[in-house]
Enzyme design. Sequence first.
Site, PDB file in Angstrom:
ATOM      1  N   GLU A   1      -4.217   2.005  -3.142  1.00  0.00           N
ATOM      2  CA  GLU A   1      -5.499   2.536  -2.641  1.00  0.00           C
ATOM      3  C   GLU A   1      -5.371   3.614  -1.569  1.00  0.00           C
ATOM      4  OE1 GLU A   1      -8.193   0.554  -0.340  1.00  0.00           O
ATOM      5  OE2 GLU A   1      -6.769   0.195   1.251  1.00  0.00           O
TER       6      GLU A   1
ATOM      7  N   ASN B   1     -10.421  -1.429   0.112  1.00  0.00           N
ATOM      8  CA  ASN B   1     -11.624  -0.791   0.641  1.00  0.00           C
ATOM      9  C   ASN B   1     -11.686   0.723   0.403  1.00  0.00           C
ATOM     10  OD1 ASN B   1      -9.413  -1.147   2.576  1.00  0.00           O
ATOM     11  ND2 ASN B   1     -10.649   0.114   3.934  1.00  0.00           N
ATOM     12  N   HIS B   2     -10.521   1.348   0.149  1.00  0.00           N
ATOM     13  CA  HIS B   2     -10.518   2.800  -0.110  1.00  0.00           C
ATOM     14  C   HIS B   2     -10.627   3.141  -1.588  1.00  0.00           C
ATOM     15  CE1 HIS B   2      -9.903   4.249   3.943  1.00  0.00           C
ATOM     16  NE2 HIS B   2      -8.965   3.344   4.134  1.00  0.00           N
TER      17      HIS B   2
ATOM     18  N   ASP C   1       0.810  -1.229   0.000  1.00  0.00           N
ATOM     19  CA  ASP C   1       0.000   0.000   0.000  1.00  0.00           C
ATOM     20  C   ASP C   1       0.845   1.282   0.000  1.00  0.00           C
ATOM     21  OD1 ASP C   1      -0.926  -2.354   1.427  1.00  0.00           O
ATOM     22  OD2 ASP C   1      -2.819  -1.303   1.749  1.00  0.00           O
TER      23      ASP C   1
ATOM     24  N   HIS D   1      -3.207  -4.145   3.267  1.00  0.00           N
ATOM     25  CA  HIS D   1      -4.196  -3.442   4.092  1.00  0.00           C
ATOM     26  C   HIS D   1      -3.740  -3.193   5.525  1.00  0.00           C
ATOM     27  CE1 HIS D   1      -8.036  -1.887   5.478  1.00  0.00           C
ATOM     28  NE2 HIS D   1      -8.096  -2.810   6.416  1.00  0.00           N
TER      29      HIS D   1
END
Length: 271
Positions: free
Chosen positions: A39, A67-68, A8, A178
């Site tokens: 993300e 999720n973002h 990430d 994540h």
Amino acid sequence: MKVVYLGDIMGRSGRNVVLERLPEIKERLKPDFIVVNGENAAAGFGITGKIANELFENGVDVISTGNHVWDQKETKTYINTEKRMIRPINYPEGTPGKGSVIVEDNRGRKMLVVNAMGRVFMDPLDDPFKAVDQELKKYPLGSAVKFVLVDMHAEATSEKMAMGQYLDGRASLVVGTHSHIPTADAQIFDGGTAYQTDAGMCGDYDSVIGMDKVEPINRFTKKMRADRYSPALGEATLCGVYVETDDKTGHATRIDPIRLGGRLKETFPEN
Ligand code: FE2
């Protein structure tokens, strides 16, 4: 095949370390493909088309998310025009974009990248195991594609490890994202799948998982919001993994963690 995966990318400091270090990574490892999770690239919340384009221009082949993914409004249109950016495959039917992509190198070798999202301590999406299973049945490793990379974007280490073991032999690399902290369990499972529970973020580790530490500490101690979350802007560490596979089988022969710059102890695959 040689593949570099970076975890990430967190805000501006994460973007900076990736753009600064990509030339060195390409020079030293000569990867066939580079995949990143983007993300959190736009100030921690989603990714803009401009940021994605800059990553592609600098040698990134595929950007996965999580999720973002929808935090920046433009993404729901951008993702339909740029197939190299993918979102979790187990979102409901009708969600913009795709959960997987196949890219090809100049020797005609194909890599399938699948993005999935966990459900433990996260949104109740469709079953990620079933969704990935169906996708891999369409593209068998070693015949249809030479490399299968699965980014399992999940909170729980158990869910990520279960995905890795479930796909053993059918994926070249299953890597978790994540949680933003690199785990020390890089390994090759018995069936030939390379695995690491979390790649770690590309971001400033003098933080709470990449966010400036003041507000997260405030929320844990006082149980009320005082401010918005904002990314920590100190020098970032680039985190990821390097994987080599046998082109005949698509199985991994090597996995090494990568950590460069910032506060974490550096590690880089030696020949
Ligand atoms: Fe996430």
